[in-house]
Scaffold this active site. Structure first.
Site, PDB file in Angstrom:
ATOM      1  CB  SER A 152      -0.867  -0.008   1.261  1.00 10.77           C
ATOM      2  OG  SER A 152      -1.426   1.258   1.521  1.00 10.77           O
ATOM      3  CE1 TYR A 165      -3.952  -2.576   4.878  1.00  9.77           C
ATOM      4  CE2 TYR A 165      -3.366  -0.244   4.827  1.00  9.77           C
ATOM      5  CZ  TYR A 165      -3.668  -1.421   4.171  1.00  9.77           C
ATOM      6  OH  TYR A 165      -3.669  -1.448   2.784  1.00  9.77           O
TER       7      TYR A 165
END
Length: 276
Positions: A152, A165
């Site tokens: 990401s 995360y």
């Protein structure tokens, strides 16, 4: 150029590719992209019915073979079972895409510790274990092979309220880029795919509520998949789809960490809220 592209596609036909998180979003779009290139698919996710529908559709459309493997990779030790099913009867896998991932957005104490443990198990441990098994498998068969780990832009940016995360995606970046260096003289190419905001079920499952301004930078899963797979086959070490996303990942080089945290917090608050 067109003749060269056709030759590349011909060389890929008949390859075997395993994709985790293939039942929706970026994983499903990657399956569709690879299937259109004549690559046989091993589709892995929890929702077997979705995998079977997708696989049957791609088999009919592109005359490929598929295998649907239902697995919850947030459960320890599932990876060995997936690997064994994928390589049973001498089946050869030349593409591994570790796409499955999960996260939650909000204050750290807003979620339970068990949920954070599952995120780490899926985003870190399962990804590492599958990579380990398939590196050995790929070295064994010796054919040109590709591994893509989906991170990401949070792999590069520390984002408040995405603490666990984001930390798992930092692991994905460092692990992938280090492995890329270690295997640079082997038959295996290792790539990081680091998308930004993408229209998928992840937004809903992570507890994010999109505001109007968020849509300005969002990308479709189809575009992310196409850019990611193209970069993977070109052997790129790091692939960040989207011009603005590519620009953002360089900011930490020039700004102090405290400033970056404040800017990222401001940007996220302007784009999304979390479910109370």
């Amino acid at each position: 150029m067109e003749v060269e592209m056709q030759a590349k596609l011909m060389r890929r036909q008949g390859m075997g590719a395993l994709i985790t998180g293939a039942s929706s979003g970026i994983g499903e779009s990657m399956a569709r992209q690879l299937g259109s290139e004549g690559i046989n698919l091993i589709l892995v996710a929890r929702r077997l019915d979705r995998l079977q529908i997708l696989g049957a559709e791609l088999k009919e459309k592109y005359q490929i073979e598929y295998q649907a493997v239902d697995a919850d990779l947030s459960v320890p030790h599932e990876t060995k079972r997936v690997f064994e099913r994928a390589t049973a009867n001498g089946r050869m896998v030349q593409v591994l895409i570790n796409n499955a991932g999960m996260g939650v957005y909000g204050p750290f104490m807003h979620y339970g510790v068990e949920q954070y443990s599952k995120i780490i198990q899926l985003n870190v441990t399962a990804l590492m274990e599958l990579t380990y098994y398939f590196v050995g498998h790929m070295q064994g068969h010796g054919k040109v092979s590709y591994i893509s780990n989906v991170g990401s832009i949070a792999s590069f940016l520390s984002v408040p309220y995405f603490s666990v995360y984001g930390a798992t995606k930092h692991f994905v970046k460092d692990f992938t880029q280090t492995l890329n260096f270690e295997l640079r003289k082997s038959n295996i190419s290792v790539s990081l795919i680091a998308p930004g905001g993408t229209y998928s079920e992840f937004t809903q499952h992570s507890g994010q509520v999109l505001k109007k301004s968020a849509h300005a930078s969002m990308m479709t899963s189809e575009l992310v998949a196409r850019i990611g797979i193209d970069g993977m086959f070109k052997g790129h070490r790091s692939i960040v789809p989207g011009f603005l996303n590519g620009l953002m990942v360089h900011f930490p080089r020039f700004l102090p960490a405290k400033w970056m945290l404040a800017l990222n917090d401001l940007a996220m608050r302007g784009a999304v809220d979390y479910k109370k």
